[in-house]
Design a protein around this motif. Sequence first.
Motif, PDB file in Angstrom:
ATOM      1  N   GLU A  46      48.181  17.841  82.363  1.00 32.30           N
ATOM      2  CA  GLU A  46      46.724  18.851  82.496  1.00 32.30           C
ATOM      3  C   GLU A  46      46.141  18.991  81.922  1.00 32.30           C
ATOM      4  O   GLU A  46      44.607  18.390  81.586  1.00 32.30           O
ATOM      5  CB  GLU A  46      47.287  19.875  83.573  1.00 32.30           C
ATOM      6  N   LEU A  47      46.446  20.032  80.352  1.00 33.79           N
ATOM      7  CA  LEU A  47      45.489  19.529  79.884  1.00 33.79           C
ATOM      8  C   LEU A  47      44.512  18.701  78.621  1.00 33.79           C
ATOM      9  O   LEU A  47      43.959  18.612  78.071  1.00 33.79           O
ATOM     10  CB  LEU A  47      46.486  20.781  78.182  1.00 33.79           C
ATOM     11  N   GLU A  48      46.146  17.804  78.869  1.00 39.98           N
ATOM     12  CA  GLU A  48      45.118  16.506  77.609  1.00 39.98           C
ATOM     13  C   GLU A  48      44.209  15.897  78.473  1.00 39.98           C
ATOM     14  O   GLU A  48      42.996  15.519  78.005  1.00 39.98           O
ATOM     15  CB  GLU A  48      46.399  15.909  77.646  1.00 39.98           C
ATOM     16  N   THR A  49      44.600  15.479  79.595  1.00 42.34           N
ATOM     17  CA  THR A  49      43.693  15.396  80.475  1.00 42.34           C
ATOM     18  C   THR A  49      42.199  15.794  80.272  1.00 42.34           C
ATOM     19  O   THR A  49      40.964  15.151  80.542  1.00 42.34           O
ATOM     20  CB  THR A  49      43.998  14.956  82.269  1.00 42.34           C
ATOM     21  N   TRP A  50      42.951  16.709  80.824  1.00 41.41           N
ATOM     22  CA  TRP A  50      41.044  18.097  80.650  1.00 41.41           C
ATOM     23  C   TRP A  50      40.276  17.673  79.235  1.00 41.41           C
ATOM     24  O   TRP A  50      38.907  18.060  79.264  1.00 41.41           O
ATOM     25  CB  TRP A  50      41.382  19.356  81.050  1.00 41.41           C
ATOM     26  N   ALA A  51      41.281  17.632  78.571  1.00 41.48           N
ATOM     27  CA  ALA A  51      40.632  17.676  76.888  1.00 41.48           C
ATOM     28  C   ALA A  51      39.273  15.963  76.564  1.00 41.48           C
ATOM     29  O   ALA A  51      38.391  15.946  76.286  1.00 41.48           O
ATOM     30  CB  ALA A  51      41.257  18.024  76.467  1.00 41.48           C
ATOM     31  N   ARG A  52      40.299  15.269  77.339  1.00 41.93           N
ATOM     32  CA  ARG A  52      39.946  14.226  77.734  1.00 41.93           C
ATOM     33  C   ARG A  52      38.091  13.418  78.511  1.00 41.93           C
ATOM     34  O   ARG A  52      37.938  12.944  77.599  1.00 41.93           O
ATOM     35  CB  ARG A  52      41.316  12.472  77.718  1.00 41.93           C
ATOM     36  N   SER A  53      38.427  14.200  79.078  1.00 40.60           N
ATOM     37  CA  SER A  53      37.556  14.180  80.661  1.00 40.60           C
ATOM     38  C   SER A  53      35.960  14.937  79.379  1.00 40.60           C
ATOM     39  O   SER A  53      34.939  14.323  79.802  1.00 40.60           O
ATOM     40  CB  SER A  53      37.764  15.492  81.705  1.00 40.60           C
ATOM     41  N   PHE A  54      35.814  15.416  78.480  1.00 38.18           N
ATOM     42  CA  PHE A  54      34.406  15.907  77.765  1.00 38.18           C
ATOM     43  C   PHE A  54      34.604  14.842  76.777  1.00 38.18           C
ATOM     44  O   PHE A  54      33.161  14.886  76.152  1.00 38.18           O
ATOM     45  CB  PHE A  54      34.856  16.674  76.243  1.00 38.18           C
ATOM     46  N   GLY A  55      35.500  13.885  76.423  1.00 39.30           N
ATOM     47  CA  GLY A  55      35.240  12.438  74.787  1.00 39.30           C
ATOM     48  C   GLY A  55      35.897  12.770  74.456  1.00 39.30           C
ATOM     49  O   GLY A  55      36.946  12.471  74.643  1.00 39.30           O
ATOM     50  N   ARG A  56      35.303  12.051  73.154  1.00 35.49           N
ATOM     51  CA  ARG A  56      36.316  12.009  71.981  1.00 35.49           C
ATOM     52  C   ARG A  56      37.109  13.377  71.273  1.00 35.49           C
ATOM     53  O   ARG A  56      35.711  14.482  70.911  1.00 35.49           O
ATOM     54  CB  ARG A  56      35.977  10.894  71.031  1.00 35.49           C
ATOM     55  N   VAL A  57      38.320  13.060  71.230  1.00 38.46           N
ATOM     56  CA  VAL A  57      38.789  14.716  70.504  1.00 38.46           C
ATOM     57  C   VAL A  57      39.413  14.521  69.609  1.00 38.46           C
ATOM     58  O   VAL A  57      39.638  13.818  69.072  1.00 38.46           O
ATOM     59  CB  VAL A  57      39.992  15.198  71.719  1.00 38.46           C
ATOM     60  N   ARG A  58      38.193  15.484  68.338  1.00 44.95           N
ATOM     61  CA  ARG A  58      38.413  15.270  67.405  1.00 44.95           C
ATOM     62  C   ARG A  58      39.968  15.835  66.638  1.00 44.95           C
ATOM     63  O   ARG A  58      41.131  15.442  65.683  1.00 44.95           O
ATOM     64  CB  ARG A  58      37.497  16.078  66.300  1.00 44.95           C
ATOM     65  N   ALA A  59      39.770  17.467  67.778  1.00 44.87           N
ATOM     66  CA  ALA A  59      41.679  17.999  66.759  1.00 44.87           C
ATOM     67  C   ALA A  59      41.994  18.906  68.294  1.00 44.87           C
ATOM     68  O   ALA A  59      40.517  19.469  68.597  1.00 44.87           O
ATOM     69  CB  ALA A  59      41.001  18.332  65.078  1.00 44.87           C
ATOM     70  N   PHE A  60      42.505  19.299  68.075  1.00 44.88           N
ATOM     71  CA  PHE A  60      43.343  20.621  68.842  1.00 44.88           C
ATOM     72  C   PHE A  60      43.771  21.687  67.433  1.00 44.88           C
ATOM     73  O   PHE A  60      45.240  21.506  66.889  1.00 44.88           O
ATOM     74  CB  PHE A  60      44.446  20.426  69.518  1.00 44.88           C
ATOM     75  N   GLY A  61      43.074  22.727  67.520  1.00 42.66           N
ATOM     76  CA  GLY A  61      43.346  23.731  67.304  1.00 42.66           C
ATOM     77  C   GLY A  61      44.133  25.347  66.977  1.00 42.66           C
ATOM     78  O   GLY A  61      44.168  24.897  68.361  1.00 42.66           O
TER      79      GLY A  61
END
Length: 356
Positions: A46-61
């Motif tokens: 769910e977290l990965e899907t949510w992050a991708r919904s904003f666009g290209r993910v540069r990194a997870f801190g």
Amino acid sequence: MHDIDPAEIIIGIDTHKEAHAAVAINGLGARLDAMTVPVSLRGYQELETWARSFGRVRAFGIEGTGSYGAGLSRFLQERGHGVIEVNRPNRQIRHQHGKTDPLDAENAARSVLSGQARAAPKSGTSSVEMIRHLKVARDTAVKSRTQAMVTLKTIIINAPIALRESLEGLTGTMTLIRHLAALRPGTMRSPTASAKAALRALARRWLMLDAEIKSHDAALDALTTACAPALKEAHGMATGTAAEMLILVGDNPERIRSEAAFAKLCGACPIPASSGKTSRHRLNRGGHRQANAALYRVVISRMRSHSPTRDYVRKRMAEGKGKMEIIRCLKRFVAREIFGYLCRTSRPATTISSTS
């Protein structure tokens, strides 16, 4: 982070035992959204899907990639995402701005955006993770065995005189332990019987822990030899030292980019401590303390029986250097040597399967 596209997304995550808080910001630092997910495979997805919904993910801190965030870090890395290890926020910042899980997650994201957080986390998916598991079990068993022996000797000292005198003639640890493990306390009607019962229990516990430690030692010796055979052949490098250094480096040694960075991880590099007209350095009290202790053991071993090291010590002492200064220099030399064995050469990896 350098050359980041304003449209790229950075996700900061504050990890906990049962739930992770996440905040998304863009390349300009604008906060986009926040969410909390449970610590489970479904929550990670769910977290990965949510992050991708904003666009290209540069990194997870991510805070706590070696503890509460370990599972999430591995999940994201397996899916090709860049993961950055983020330290806890400065206490002064927390005092000024307060503390909540979303605030901590946002601080993690901003640490990545500014470039303050750049370290890659340990992957924890291969042989070194196996070594870490076994070493944790071994170290706790050693502590418990020591505690059992201390308690056993205390009971002997305070035991009834007849029982204590009957044990005084037993020399050698194993002779005493085996004798105590075979005691027959009988009916619990006197302090002698209760003392015998306690001594027998402690002796049998000591024997059980001793067998467990030997089993762990055998497994660790095989794993460290397979991972770093050249390191094991070097003078003074025992299984314990090799295991400690492999755990420090992790399964992905490429994340440590220089021998100076490795020395800093070990706490074996001097720190500038200059002010005004005074130019000097002081010892580094940080770093991985177990790795630093392992370096010290190697240095002491080599000072006793390694000819090149003994020659170096004599040379530096003739120059007026003290023993502690010489040991500090030798620890740095050993750190450089270990970096060459573990980080400049590829190691065979044994991947941990999901079913093991």
